[in-house]
Design an enzyme around this catalytic site. Structure first.
Site, PDB file in Angstrom:
ATOM      1  N   ASP A   2       0.829  -1.204   0.000  1.00  0.00           N
ATOM      2  CA  ASP A   2       0.000   0.000   0.000  1.00  0.00           C
ATOM      3  C   ASP A   2       0.866   1.259   0.000  1.00  0.00           C
ATOM      4  OD1 ASP A   2      -2.375   1.363  -0.066  1.00  0.00           O
ATOM      5  OD2 ASP A   2      -2.709   1.262   2.097  1.00  0.00           O
ATOM      6  N   ASN A  50     -10.971  -2.976  -5.350  1.00  0.00           N
ATOM      7  CA  ASN A  50     -10.232  -2.073  -6.251  1.00  0.00           C
ATOM      8  C   ASN A  50     -10.891  -1.946  -7.633  1.00  0.00           C
ATOM      9  OD1 ASN A  50      -6.935  -2.980  -4.968  1.00  0.00           O
ATOM     10  ND2 ASN A  50      -8.188  -1.196  -4.462  1.00  0.00           N
TER      11      ASN A  50
HETATM   12  C1  IPE Z   1      -1.159   0.272  -4.043  1.00  0.00           C
HETATM   13  O1  IPE Z   1      -1.321   1.416  -3.357  1.00  0.00           O
HETATM   14  C2  IPE Z   1      -2.261  -0.745  -3.890  1.00  0.00           C
HETATM   15  C3  IPE Z   1      -2.946  -1.101  -5.165  1.00  0.00           C
HETATM   16  C4  IPE Z   1      -4.242  -1.228  -5.226  1.00  0.00           C
HETATM   17  C5  IPE Z   1      -2.162  -1.352  -6.371  1.00  0.00           C
HETATM   18  P1  IPE Z   1      -2.565   2.413  -3.440  1.00  0.00           P
HETATM   19  O2  IPE Z   1      -2.926   2.650  -4.875  1.00  0.00           O
HETATM   20  O3  IPE Z   1      -3.655   1.907  -2.595  1.00  0.00           O
HETATM   21  O4  IPE Z   1      -1.909   3.710  -2.836  1.00  0.00           O
HETATM   22  P2  IPE Z   1      -2.586   4.795  -1.876  1.00  0.00           P
HETATM   23  O5  IPE Z   1      -3.193   4.049  -0.722  1.00  0.00           O
HETATM   24  O6  IPE Z   1      -3.586   5.536  -2.686  1.00  0.00           O
HETATM   25  O7  IPE Z   1      -1.418   5.644  -1.449  1.00  0.00           O
HETATM   26 MG    MG Z   2      -4.196   2.266  -0.639  1.00  0.00          MG
END
Ligand code: IPE
Ligand code: MG
Length: 240
Positions: A2, A50
């Site tokens: 993350d 996501n």
């Molecule tokens: C990577 O980080 C996780 C994925 C879904 C690829 P994020 O995209 O959640 O990053 P933040 O939380 O917005 O900083």
């Molecule tokens: Mg994130």
């Protein structure tokens, strides 16, 4: 994994730049884990939730799977790749690519890296329940009789996406959030948890070593007392 988005935003870059940087971290972590003798590494790359992100960000992430998940990394490190998650939701091309990679790397033995893509733990547990029910109704593969006691913790573990791996010893979450976000809920019953504020793109080798050193300081008691665990450890040492 993350913190890609915040890492990029704080640097005045588009979120996609964070995901691109994050891919490099993932490659380094895979190679470093092989070097450290880790046998199973599971990376949470894309949750079922996501899918609700803006379409262009989802497209970027799907594109990165196609362009960055290549044979070379796995061949060079003797790493087997597997995919856990809801396969039905992936674009056909991405799904085929991931399945081809699983097939091509199936003989590699140093470490198994599992990518959780379109994964969530509640989805996985729900699916396991449905699969068990289906087997009860349609086959005698799982159970010869249908007795309540036939369904054990082992039955459930064996019907999860992670049936081929042991439960994790250590769960690392980067990016500063103190939550699990629907990840391996069943499997982490006794895992050691490690949270760091470091954003994923900056999770360098020394950060990985720090997490493992922290893990090494923990006493895993699995519900027992400190005294019991110490006696067990001493006996194990004497046997060696
Ligand atoms: C990577 O980080 C996780 C994925 C879904 C690829 P994020 O995209 O959640 O990053 P933040 O939380 O917005 O900083
Ligand atoms: Mg994130």
């Amino acid at each position: 994994m993350d913190g890609n988005g915040r890492w990029a935003t704080e640097r005045g870059k588009p979120r996609s730049a964070g995901h691109i940087a994050g891919v490099e971290t993932a490659k380094d972590v895979i190679a470093n884990c092989v070097r450290l003798g880790v046998k199973y590494l599971t990376l949470y790359a894309f949750s079922t939730e996501n899918w609700n992100r803006p379409a262009d960000e989802v497209a970027t992430l799907m594109g990165l799977i196609l362009t960055e998940l290549k044979d070379e990394l796995f061949v060079k490190n003797n790493v087997r790749m597997r995919w856990i998650g809801d396969r039905s939701r992936l674009p056909q091309q991405v799904r085929k690519h991931l399945e081809d990679m699983e097939e091509e790397t199936s003989g590699f033995t140093a470490m198994t890296v599992s990518f959780a893509i379109s994964y969530s733990s509640r989805w996985e547990i729900t699916k396991a329940m449905r699969d068990i029910l289906w087997e009860i109704k349609n086959t005698n593969l799982t159970f010869n009789t249908v007795d309540d006691n036939d369904i054990t913790e082992e039955t459930i573990s064996q019907h999860l996406e992670t049936y081929f791996m042991p439960d994790p010893d250590l769960l690392i979450r980067t990016g500063g959030e103190l939550r699990i976000s629907n990840y391996l809920l069943w499997q982490i019953a006794y895992s050691e948890l490690y949270f760091t504020n470091t954003y994923w793109p900056e999770f360098e080798e020394k950060e990985l070593h720090k997490a493992i050193a922290d893990y090494q300081q923990r006493q895993r008691r699995f519900g027992k007392t400190e005294e019991q665990v110490e006696t067990e450890n001493n006996t194990a040492h004497e046997k060696q």
